[in-house]
Design a protein around this motif. Structure first.
Motif, PDB file in Angstrom:
ATOM      1  N   ILE A  85       0.834  -1.202   0.000  1.00 34.24           N
ATOM      2  CA  ILE A  85       0.000   0.000   0.000  1.00 34.24           C
ATOM      3  C   ILE A  85       0.868   1.252   0.000  1.00 34.24           C
ATOM      4  N   PHE A  86       0.613   2.121  -0.971  1.00 33.52           N
ATOM      5  CA  PHE A  86       1.299   3.398  -1.094  1.00 33.52           C
ATOM      6  C   PHE A  86       0.331   4.497  -0.686  1.00 33.52           C
ATOM      7  N   ILE A  87       0.768   5.392   0.201  1.00 36.62           N
ATOM      8  CA  ILE A  87      -0.059   6.534   0.579  1.00 36.62           C
ATOM      9  C   ILE A  87       0.260   7.683  -0.375  1.00 36.62           C
ATOM     10  N   SER A  88      -0.784   8.220  -1.024  1.00 38.23           N
ATOM     11  CA  SER A  88      -0.547   9.316  -1.952  1.00 38.23           C
ATOM     12  C   SER A  88      -1.156  10.633  -1.476  1.00 38.23           C
ATOM     13  N   ARG A  89      -2.012  10.562  -0.449  1.00 36.95           N
ATOM     14  CA  ARG A  89      -2.590  11.793   0.087  1.00 36.95           C
ATOM     15  C   ARG A  89      -3.139  11.508   1.477  1.00 36.95           C
ATOM     16  N   GLY A  90      -2.913  12.418   2.412  1.00 40.35           N
ATOM     17  CA  GLY A  90      -3.533  12.326   3.720  1.00 40.35           C
ATOM     18  C   GLY A  90      -2.574  12.002   4.852  1.00 40.35           C
ATOM     19  N   GLU A  91      -3.160  11.893   6.054  1.00 44.22           N
ATOM     20  CA  GLU A  91      -2.425  11.544   7.273  1.00 44.22           C
ATOM     21  C   GLU A  91      -3.161  10.394   7.945  1.00 44.22           C
ATOM     22  N   VAL A  92      -2.425   9.308   8.244  1.00 36.20           N
ATOM     23  CA  VAL A  92      -3.071   8.135   8.830  1.00 36.20           C
ATOM     24  C   VAL A  92      -2.210   7.509   9.914  1.00 36.20           C
ATOM     25  N   ARG A  93      -2.891   6.784  10.768  1.00 39.04           N
ATOM     26  CA  ARG A  93      -2.231   5.910  11.739  1.00 39.04           C
ATOM     27  C   ARG A  93      -2.605   4.498  11.333  1.00 39.04           C
ATOM     28  N   VAL A  94      -1.604   3.640  11.163  1.00 40.65           N
ATOM     29  CA  VAL A  94      -1.827   2.244  10.835  1.00 40.65           C
ATOM     30  C   VAL A  94      -1.476   1.428  12.076  1.00 40.65           C
ATOM     31  N   VAL A  95      -2.397   0.571  12.482  1.00 39.73           N
ATOM     32  CA  VAL A  95      -2.141  -0.323  13.598  1.00 39.73           C
ATOM     33  C   VAL A  95      -2.120  -1.740  13.037  1.00 39.73           C
ATOM     34  N   LEU A  96      -1.067  -2.487  13.389  1.00 35.88           N
ATOM     35  CA  LEU A  96      -0.862  -3.842  12.887  1.00 35.88           C
ATOM     36  C   LEU A  96      -0.751  -4.810  14.061  1.00 35.88           C
ATOM     37  N   TYR A  97      -1.302  -6.018  13.877  1.00 36.16           N
ATOM     38  CA  TYR A  97      -1.185  -7.064  14.887  1.00 36.16           C
ATOM     39  C   TYR A  97      -0.774  -8.351  14.183  1.00 36.16           C
ATOM     40  N   ASP A  98       0.322  -8.965  14.635  1.00 35.77           N
ATOM     41  CA  ASP A  98       0.840 -10.183  14.021  1.00 35.77           C
ATOM     42  C   ASP A  98       0.147 -11.400  14.626  1.00 35.77           C
ATOM     43  N   SER A  99      -0.782 -11.994  13.863  1.00 33.15           N
ATOM     44  CA  SER A  99      -1.524 -13.158  14.339  1.00 33.15           C
ATOM     45  C   SER A  99      -0.930 -14.476  13.859  1.00 33.15           C
ATOM     46  N   ARG A 100       0.192 -14.425  13.136  1.00 39.65           N
ATOM     47  CA  ARG A 100       0.790 -15.637  12.554  1.00 39.65           C
ATOM     48  C   ARG A 100       1.494 -16.443  13.647  1.00 39.65           C
TER      49      ARG A 100
END
Length: 152
Positions: A85-100
């Protein structure tokens, strides 16, 4: 890592002086900063090149998605493909959780802030839950470059 001798109430460092993130990252998650070339005609920003070695799979399906201000997309998980995923506009917070279960970072949570001011490509491996939260007052725009198309 927090150091006991630091004063209470002081913000803890999250990046090194050169901008590299401190702390462990979920195994397989890649964040590659994008460089924008500027001249008198405008700008050019490369999004993904096989030469970078960021992800081995070819491109098979590319789409753009947006998230409206104040909204969150997630939690969701992909079992059969990685997101690029490439961000091309905006401000975001991404939260990730490793379930593997077989991952060396199983159970780890990452919080990554992304902005158009410092655009990047993020690889999120299959099996990692993720959510995007919009922080700014405008919609955020993204490109996802998948190695397999959605089958309808």
């Amino acid at each position: 890592m927090r150091v006991a001798s630091q004063q209470a109430g002081k913000d803890w460092p999250t990046v090194r002086p050169e901008g590299e993130r401190l702390g462990p990252r979920i195994d397989g998650v890649v964040v590659r900063r994008a460089i924008t070339q500027t001249d008198e005609r405008g700008t050019l920003c490369e999004i993904l090149s096989p030469a970078w070695g960021v992800h081995p799979a070819p491109l098979a399906y590319v789409y753009q998605f947006t998230i409206r201000p104040g909204k969150i997309k997630g939690w969701h998980i992909h079992r059969l493909h990685d997101d690029r995923i490439f961000i091309s506009r905006g401000e975001v917070r991404v939260v990730l959780y490793d379930s593997r279960a077989d991952s060396p970072t199983h159970g780890l949570v990452n919080e990554i802030f992304r902005t158009v001011l410092d655009r990047d490509l993020m690889v999120i491996p299959a099996g990692v839950y993720h959510a995007h939260q919009i922080l700014g007052s405008d919609a955020a725009w993204f490109l996802n470059m998948r190695a397999r198309a959605y089958i309808r």
